[in-house]
Design an enzyme around this catalytic site. Structure first.
Site, mmCIF file in Angstrom:
data_model
loop_
_atom_site.group_PDB
_atom_site.id
_atom_site.type_symbol
_atom_site.label_atom_id
_atom_site.label_comp_id
_atom_site.label_asym_id
_atom_site.label_seq_id
_atom_site.Cartn_x
_atom_site.Cartn_y
_atom_site.Cartn_z
ATOM 1 N N ASP A 114 -3.726 7.045 -3.543
ATOM 2 C CA ASP A 114 -3.612 5.987 -2.539
ATOM 3 C C ASP A 114 -4.115 4.708 -3.203
ATOM 4 O O ASP A 114 -5.301 4.604 -3.525
ATOM 5 C CB ASP A 114 -4.499 6.372 -1.340
ATOM 6 C CG ASP A 114 -4.467 5.372 -0.199
ATOM 7 O OD1 ASP A 114 -3.795 4.331 -0.331
ATOM 8 O OD2 ASP A 114 -5.135 5.652 0.836
ATOM 9 N N HIS A 133 -6.799 11.076 5.120
ATOM 10 C CA HIS A 133 -8.143 10.738 5.574
ATOM 11 C C HIS A 133 -9.002 11.975 5.641
ATOM 12 O O HIS A 133 -8.881 12.777 6.552
ATOM 13 C CB HIS A 133 -8.101 10.038 6.940
ATOM 14 C CG HIS A 133 -7.417 8.706 6.876
ATOM 15 N ND1 HIS A 133 -6.762 8.152 7.940
ATOM 16 C CD2 HIS A 133 -7.285 7.825 5.869
ATOM 17 C CE1 HIS A 133 -6.249 6.984 7.566
ATOM 18 N NE2 HIS A 133 -6.547 6.762 6.320
ATOM 19 N N ASP A 161 0.853 -1.182 0.000
ATOM 20 C CA ASP A 161 0.000 0.000 0.000
ATOM 21 C C ASP A 161 0.889 1.232 0.000
ATOM 22 O O ASP A 161 1.531 1.538 1.005
ATOM 23 C CB ASP A 161 -0.875 -0.035 1.278
ATOM 24 C CG ASP A 161 -1.997 0.994 1.268
ATOM 25 O OD1 ASP A 161 -1.987 1.890 0.403
ATOM 26 O OD2 ASP A 161 -2.886 0.903 2.146
ATOM 27 N N HIS A 195 -11.968 5.757 2.412
ATOM 28 C CA HIS A 195 -11.992 7.109 2.949
ATOM 29 C C HIS A 195 -11.952 8.145 1.844
ATOM 30 O O HIS A 195 -11.454 7.879 0.751
ATOM 31 C CB HIS A 195 -10.789 7.313 3.882
ATOM 32 C CG HIS A 195 -9.480 6.877 3.274
ATOM 33 N ND1 HIS A 195 -8.638 7.739 2.630
ATOM 34 C CD2 HIS A 195 -8.893 5.649 3.178
ATOM 35 C CE1 HIS A 195 -7.586 7.059 2.177
ATOM 36 N NE2 HIS A 195 -7.714 5.786 2.480
ATOM 37 N N GLU A 242 -6.997 -1.615 -3.425
ATOM 38 C CA GLU A 242 -7.415 -0.215 -3.274
ATOM 39 C C GLU A 242 -7.119 0.621 -4.514
ATOM 40 O O GLU A 242 -6.066 0.500 -5.128
ATOM 41 C CB GLU A 242 -6.663 0.402 -2.076
ATOM 42 C CG GLU A 242 -6.916 1.891 -1.875
ATOM 43 C CD GLU A 242 -6.238 2.443 -0.634
ATOM 44 O OE1 GLU A 242 -5.212 1.885 -0.208
ATOM 45 O OE2 GLU A 242 -6.745 3.452 -0.096
ATOM 46 N N GLU A 293 -11.139 1.037 -0.742
ATOM 47 C CA GLU A 293 -10.275 -0.091 -0.383
ATOM 48 C C GLU A 293 -11.062 -1.052 0.478
ATOM 49 O O GLU A 293 -11.858 -0.643 1.302
ATOM 50 C CB GLU A 293 -9.023 0.363 0.363
ATOM 51 C CG GLU A 293 -9.253 1.093 1.665
ATOM 52 C CD GLU A 293 -7.957 1.662 2.239
ATOM 53 O OE1 GLU A 293 -6.956 0.915 2.270
ATOM 54 O OE2 GLU A 293 -7.951 2.832 2.654
HETATM 55 CO CO LIG Z 1 -6.216 4.196 1.739
#
Ligand SMILES: [Co+2]
Length: 427
Positions: A210, A287, A199, A279, A408, A313
């Site tokens: 992300d 976030h 990640d 998120h 994700e 994700e």
């Molecule tokens: Co994330």
């Protein structure tokens, strides 16, 4: 990075083989021109000579990536216009958006922002292409983290707060679902029977991409990895403007319900990890204000809105489907809303100055402090965490012996379409 239920509440506080990066249009144009040349019976006209000269010149230019990746994407996309992600039309009562002139007009002033996100996404795709090919059992976690981070820094042309790493490289193994990256001295070596979640994040002007994937080497884990992929794509399909968060969770959960896995003679249900969430993402804030559930019955009727950037994700597990904090912490981030906090320790103050200057509100890890030359900072860091100025994000683990997987993507809910910016040929 992932949002936990807790963090939602505690908000206070490439010898080098070449990978061709020519876009398909350029290739199509060349093919068309070459076809035209053939029609001339191979006559070398002045125009054709000129074209060949140009072609040669172009070939000498740095248009391909190296292994390991070292060429900035800006040297590959010399027009500085980066490729769009995968775009999907909105459905149901939002189909009108696809052709709305008004909505198109609203997007024009945002093109520079979109282009920043797409540049970060292109860096992600090129770095992960190498990572997915090269990561093998026997490598240390530190080697893996460094290959990803060195690639990211080079391709995005790391430059202060303007462009760089979006957050620490997550390399969580097996029952550890998220937020593990090696600290200095870490001796963990990747094993054949490990399930590794990779990640990592890239940012350009604070616009963070992300995106995460799971690697397994033993095919016995294929179903687990497939489940995470299919569930995440169900969530991505469900996401849209005016869509309730609970409906995304339900779509994800339904996919997990259809999966089970047999490991060494025993059958396990594959469950979503109920306290992990997707998120929203805001500039320099991994976030944002909304958590996107991956279970049904979350009860969250909050709706997604136009213009939002999302990290969809999902995580699944052969364990309880619930994670707790465990083990040595590596991930930290300055709290975005701590306000003024008086600090007594001089070391805490100087460390905070380094954090503010180097990361702002972007998450960082201990290795990033080490490379900045910071030493003996653990006390100061502890002090900042205790004061609520910095939040610690320890590894998140399910039951020992269980296995977890993740997939994700980052999405843009543009006025006219849903763009999966981090989508690639791999996932
Ligand atoms: Co994330």
């Amino acid at each position: 990075m992932v949002a936990t239920e807790e963090s939602k509440v505690e908000k206070i506080t490439e010898k080098l083989e070449e990978i061709h990066m020519d876009d398909s249009n350029a290739e199509a144009n060349n093919a068309a021109e070459e076809g035209a040349e053939d029609n001339n019976g191979g006559e070398a006209t002045a125009a054709a000579k000129k074209k060949k000269k140009n072609k040669k010149k172009k070939k000498n230019g740095p248009k391909t990536q190296t292994e390991p990746p070292t060429v900035p994407v800006s040297k590959i996309y010399t027009t500085k216009v980066y490729p769009l992600g995968e775009c999907h039309d909105y459905i149901n009562e939002n189909t009108w958006r696809t052709t709305s002139e008004e909505k198109r007009a609203e997007e024009r002033p945002k093109e520079d922002d979109y282009n920043d996100v797409r540049r970060a996404a292109e860096v992600h795709r090129q770095v992960r292409a190498y990572a997915r090919k090269i990561i093998k059992p026997g490598m240390t976690m530190t080697e893996i983290a460094e290959l990803i981070e060195n690639g990211t820094r080079a391709l995005v042309e790391e430059n202060g707060m303007e462009s760089g790493i979006g957050f620490p490289t997550g390399l969580s193994i097996n029952h550890c679902a998220a937020h593990y990256t090696p600290n200095a001295g870490d001796k963990v070596v990747l094993q054949y029977d490990d399930v590794l979640k990779v990640d990592f994040g890239v940012h350009v002007n604070g616009r963070i991409v992300d995106s995460a994937f799971t690697l397994n080497f033993n095919p016995k884990f294929d179903k687990l990895v497939e489940a995470a992929r299919e569930a995440t794509y169900a969530g991505i399909k469900e996401a849209g403007i005016d869509v309730r968060l609970c409906d995304i969770g339900a779509a994800v959960h339904e996919v997990y319900d259809s999966y089970e896995i047999e490991l060494d003679g025993k059958t396990y249900d594959i469950k979503p990890i109920r306290n992990l969430n997707g998120h929203t993402i805001e500039p320099y804030k991994i976030h944002g204000g909304k958590s996107i559930p991956i279970i049904r019955d979350s009860g969250d009727e909050t709706k997604l809105e136009e213009g939002e950037q999302l990290a969809i994700e999902t995580f699944c597990s052969t364990g309880r489907g619930y994670v707790v904090e465990d083990g040595e912490c590596s991930h930290y981030a300055r709290s975005t809303d701590s306000g003024f906090v008086p600090l007594r320790l001089a070391r805490a103050k100087s460390l905070l100055a380094t954090i503010n200057k180097s990361f702002g509100t972007l998450p960082f890890c201990r290795r990033y402090l080490d490379r900045l030359g910071e030493e003996k900072y653990l006390m100061g860091l502890r002090n900042l965490v205790d004061a609520g100025v910095v939040t610690a994000y320890p590894p998140l683990v399910d039951t020992k012996g269980s296995y977890t997987a993740q997939l994700e993507h980052t999405l843009l809910l543009r006025p006219t379409c849903k763009e999966i910016v981090s989508k690639g040929d791999d996932y």
